[in-house]
Design a protein around this motif. Sequence first.
Motif, PDB file in Angstrom:
ATOM      1  N   LEU A   6     -33.603  26.410  22.003  1.00 25.98           N
ATOM      2  CA  LEU A   6     -32.301  26.041  22.337  1.00 25.98           C
ATOM      3  C   LEU A   6     -31.669  25.435  21.144  1.00 25.98           C
ATOM      4  CD1 LEU A   6     -31.896  23.315  24.493  1.00 25.98           C
ATOM      5  CD2 LEU A   6     -31.589  22.900  22.752  1.00 25.98           C
ATOM      6  N   ALA A   7     -32.338  24.636  20.493  1.00 20.24           N
ATOM      7  CA  ALA A   7     -31.728  24.096  19.350  1.00 20.24           C
ATOM      8  C   ALA A   7     -31.945  24.939  18.208  1.00 20.24           C
ATOM      9  CB  ALA A   7     -32.324  22.828  19.069  1.00 20.24           C
ATOM     10  N   ILE A  44     -36.606  21.197  29.337  1.00 24.79           N
ATOM     11  CA  ILE A  44     -36.058  22.481  28.874  1.00 24.79           C
ATOM     12  C   ILE A  44     -36.281  22.625  27.367  1.00 24.79           C
ATOM     13  CG2 ILE A  44     -33.987  23.915  28.695  1.00 24.79           C
ATOM     14  CD1 ILE A  44     -32.847  22.413  31.103  1.00 24.79           C
ATOM     15  N   LEU A  45     -36.037  21.549  26.632  1.00 29.00           N
ATOM     16  CA  LEU A  45     -36.271  21.601  25.190  1.00 29.00           C
ATOM     17  C   LEU A  45     -37.734  21.917  24.893  1.00 29.00           C
ATOM     18  CD1 LEU A  45     -34.278  18.454  23.972  1.00 29.00           C
ATOM     19  CD2 LEU A  45     -33.481  20.814  24.083  1.00 29.00           C
ATOM     20  N   CYS A  52     -39.832  27.112  18.758  1.00 27.81           N
ATOM     21  CA  CYS A  52     -39.374  27.499  17.424  1.00 27.81           C
ATOM     22  C   CYS A  52     -39.038  26.304  16.558  1.00 27.81           C
ATOM     23  CB  CYS A  52     -38.142  28.378  17.505  1.00 27.81           C
ATOM     24  SG  CYS A  52     -38.486  30.020  18.080  1.00 27.81           S
ATOM     25  N   HIS A  53     -38.682  25.198  17.177  1.00 28.60           N
ATOM     26  CA  HIS A  53     -38.150  24.064  16.415  1.00 28.60           C
ATOM     27  C   HIS A  53     -39.117  22.890  16.425  1.00 28.60           C
ATOM     28  CE1 HIS A  53     -34.025  25.397  15.381  1.00 28.60           C
ATOM     29  NE2 HIS A  53     -34.270  26.248  16.359  1.00 28.60           N
ATOM     30  N   PHE A  64     -37.336  19.411  17.662  1.00 30.69           N
ATOM     31  CA  PHE A  64     -37.178  19.023  19.062  1.00 30.69           C
ATOM     32  C   PHE A  64     -38.391  18.336  19.665  1.00 30.69           C
ATOM     33  CE2 PHE A  64     -33.889  22.071  18.400  1.00 30.69           C
ATOM     34  CZ  PHE A  64     -32.829  21.594  19.151  1.00 30.69           C
ATOM     35  N   GLU A  65     -39.333  17.903  18.816  1.00 27.73           N
ATOM     36  CA  GLU A  65     -40.464  17.170  19.383  1.00 27.73           C
ATOM     37  C   GLU A  65     -40.028  15.839  19.995  1.00 27.73           C
ATOM     38  OE1 GLU A  65     -42.587  18.479  15.442  1.00 27.73           O
ATOM     39  OE2 GLU A  65     -40.498  18.371  16.093  1.00 27.73           O
TER      40      GLU A  65
END
Length: 777
Positions: A6-7, A44-45, A52-53, A64-65
């Motif tokens: 998402l990010a 969701i993240l 991927c992030h 996004f951890e």
Amino acid sequence: MKAPVLAGVLVFLGLTACSQAPEPQPLPSPTPQQVSFTRDIQPILNSRCLACHGCFDAPCQLKFESAQGLQRGSHPQEVYNGTRSEAQTPTRLGIDAHTEQQWRELGFRSVLNPDESGQSLLYKMLQLGKQHPFPPNSKLPDHIELGITRHNQCPTNEQFDTYAKQHPLEGMPLGVAALSDQEYAKLAAWLEQGAPFDKQPAPISQADQKHIQQWERYLNQTSPEQQLVARWVYEHLFLAHLYFSDQGQQTRYFSLMRSSTPPGQPLKPIATAQPNGPYDGPVYYRLQAINDTLVHKRHIALLLDDAKRERIDTLFFATDWQVEQLPGYAYHDRANPFTTFAAIPARARYQFMLDNAEYFIRTFIRGPVCRGQIATDVIRDHFWTLFQTPDQDLFITHPDYAQKVSPLLGMPGQDDDILDAGSNWFTYRDKRNQYAQLRTEAYRRYHPQGAALSDIWNGEGQNTNALLTVFRHHDSASVQRGLIGQPPQTIWWMDFPILERTYYELVVNFDVFGNLAHQLQTRLYFDLIRNGSEQNLLRLLPAEHRQTYLEEWYQGTGLIKRKFSYAPVDIQSPVAESYQTAQPYQELTQKLLSEFSAINAFAEDPLNRCQQDSCARTQEDDWIQQSDKQLTELSQWQVKNTPAMHWLPEVTLLRVHKDTEDTLYTLLRNRAHSNVAFMLGESLRHQEERDSLTIYPGLIGSYPNFIFDLPAQSLPLWLEAMKGVKTEKDFEQVVQTFGIRRTHPRFWQVLEAIQAWHRQQQPLEAGVLDINRYKNL
């Protein structure tokens, strides 16, 4: 790593030309009620974006951890860059900056702040992805670039309209199945509500607090001997995710850090590029809770309990030794751990590393240096790793010898001047080869009978760290306990100088933000270390066969390295083992499987070393045993007899399920090479007709390249379809029928099922998998 997220938002490359986009789909309305980051957004993240992030190679450094990573935002510079002429300013979360303003001063840009239209960059990227979904289970258009070679564009909010016009199909998550309406609605609502964060760090339990106090007190004692051991322990555990007790999926993890503040005060990290970087002032060793979501590629767990502390005491302080003067952090102190820590008994240092060998091998096989093809180009796709027993390691048993050779064991990379890189390399190469010659002469003198199987560390009969298997997956690598698969082409036999140099060269002294000179010297020296491990193994073979095997391992251009870089192989010393055939290496591999079966975590590998009727794991349910038996033939596949392997990527996950149960296999494609002596030109050395498969009952690898998902009754059909493949079109039909493409409607559900299975089977090992290298088959 780039793909869904998402990010992932601002990461993407795309093509320079505009793409014709289909008519935008209508967007779901944002959820009308108040949305909680902790309850609604972070799940969701974790399940859609973190794939991927995460870590240093998150696209556009958008991580996004944790909430801090999302607040920090994106940066146009990538961390991994092997061509930069100047070292890059480190940008590690929780270390190099601590406030949003500090991150902005380092060049990070918000993805959450709205523009004059009231929308943030993240919101726009999610909209773009949701408006242009891909046909279910379709192959992505060729113009959408994926993988770690993708050039991330990282547009700002002001640049978004241009980006969207040029890349209408490259919204978030990138190149995968779209977010569900419910997921999108929650994210849209949260962003419209101002992206509030309500997450607080989980409190540390009283039991963990007690462990922290005990360890911090232990590691910050005042005697010079205790201080030196504490420094050595820190430099060897700083990359670990440490835990005090196994609580399954609820286990809490901690990082060991250098702090400018003592225990009892708030921890202030010492922000040097490397863990042994120079620092003026007192250094304290502190434990900090890890509150981030765990990602598999950097989750290297290690138990730090009372028994470990007692073991350190026993190993390091059982004999009297003294420190005349504590070493500093100057060039020579960082470059040569053998002189820096010479006061500490070598046996203690080596035995601690042997006790935890899987952890140490994993740090440099899965650590920051091993990202990308060039980083992994100098290891084979499949090899076993053994260790020399301390009682037969001259560096341990003969202090006079250790003192003589220690000055030759320094490693390059500290001096990153590009103009001096060549001369530095030759200096360290010559020192290493001088050491190799001295080592050969010393073993002839002190062990005239030659090497024997008894010289291999047997884990004291119970420690399964003694035998390991490494798999290289083109641009990443993995390590597992046990001797897995059919006998590999080469085997590493590491002694203390080899193991410690590998660790310091690839972990402690490696600066992921370093320049070309630093990274080049690091990788070139590792080539010498690998060669040293292989040549040490040759000591277990008859002298007259050693040169033949070395030439087989270093064919073609490998001759250049044999002549100009490597020390000569010892073809004079005898071997204490007896051999009955003209194929002593093959005999040796069978001896290893037989002699060390008690500590071999894969003593029985029925899927790859099927013995008559024992071609399944007998402890598993009947339906899983049946699947095992059907899959054993995979270990006999090669490109020359199974053309489907030509299109099969390095790491393929095969999920097989029946009713409500499932099991997992990893199909590992082992690429054969004429030699692995160079960082570039792999395709010229690839001997594809010799590529083989290893099948592992479980999960290996942090970066799945593809997934096949099928009911147990369909497994024979999949096997027959694979064997029937003759052309790329045939293979695409198999993918269409049995595969989970990036755009498959169940892509996320199947990935979550695999990760749930892993959490259940190996809770201490589990973390979010990375799909940036998931192939567009």
